[in-house]
Motif scaffolding. Structure first.
Motif, PDB file in Angstrom:
ATOM      1  N   GLN A 158       0.868  -1.311   0.200  1.00  0.00           N
ATOM      2  CA  GLN A 158       0.069  -0.101  -0.006  1.00  0.00           C
ATOM      3  C   GLN A 158       0.948   1.432  -0.029  1.00  0.00           C
ATOM      4  O   GLN A 158       0.508   2.241  -0.718  1.00  0.00           O
ATOM      5  CB  GLN A 158      -1.052   0.070   1.140  1.00  0.00           C
ATOM      6  CG  GLN A 158      -1.883   1.318   1.196  1.00  0.00           C
ATOM      7  CD  GLN A 158      -3.024   1.307   0.163  1.00  0.00           C
ATOM      8  OE1 GLN A 158      -3.203   0.020  -0.350  1.00  0.00           O
ATOM      9  NE2 GLN A 158      -3.033   2.255  -0.636  1.00  0.00           N
ATOM     10  N   ASP A 191       0.464   4.259  -2.378  1.00  0.00           N
ATOM     11  CA  ASP A 191       0.268   5.626  -2.163  1.00  0.00           C
ATOM     12  C   ASP A 191       1.349   6.503  -2.653  1.00  0.00           C
ATOM     13  O   ASP A 191       0.857   7.855  -2.919  1.00  0.00           O
ATOM     14  CB  ASP A 191       0.082   5.580  -0.714  1.00  0.00           C
ATOM     15  CG  ASP A 191      -1.148   5.343  -0.051  1.00  0.00           C
ATOM     16  OD1 ASP A 191      -2.281   5.251  -0.977  1.00  0.00           O
ATOM     17  OD2 ASP A 191      -1.377   4.745   0.928  1.00  0.00           O
ATOM     18  N   ALA A 245     -11.267   2.867  -3.286  1.00  0.00           N
ATOM     19  CA  ALA A 245     -10.734   1.566  -2.895  1.00  0.00           C
ATOM     20  C   ALA A 245     -12.055   0.805  -2.483  1.00  0.00           C
ATOM     21  O   ALA A 245     -12.731   1.169  -1.843  1.00  0.00           O
ATOM     22  CB  ALA A 245      -9.720   1.985  -1.578  1.00  0.00           C
TER      23      ALA A 245
END
Length: 74
Positions: free
Chosen positions: A19, A23, A54
């Motif tokens: 993640q 990001d 998401a």
């Protein structure tokens, strides 16, 4: 060995995607994406964008250009 046997013996590791890497990439693009036309990024003629979220959380990931008919024709 049968396919079900192969699936039952497969081991799984951590996903290569993290993640924080995703990001960082989104942040580097300021979480907004224009249209890619004729090998360049251009803003939509309508000025409209939509949210990309998401699926797991519903959190906004980025804003994506909403192409008009004129943009598509271009």
């Amino acid at each position: 060995m049968t396919i079900p046997q192969i699936f039952n013996t497969m081991t799984y590791g951590a996903a290569p995607e993290a993640q924080d890497s995703a990001d960082a990439w989104l942040n580097a693009h300021e979480r907004q994406f224009d249209l890619f036309i004729d090998n360049q990024w251009i803003a939509p003629t309508s000025g409209n964008y939509f949210d990309s979220t998401a699926p797991a959380t519903g959190a906004q990931l980025a804003r994506v250009a909403d192409a008009s008919r004129a943009d598509v024709d271009t």
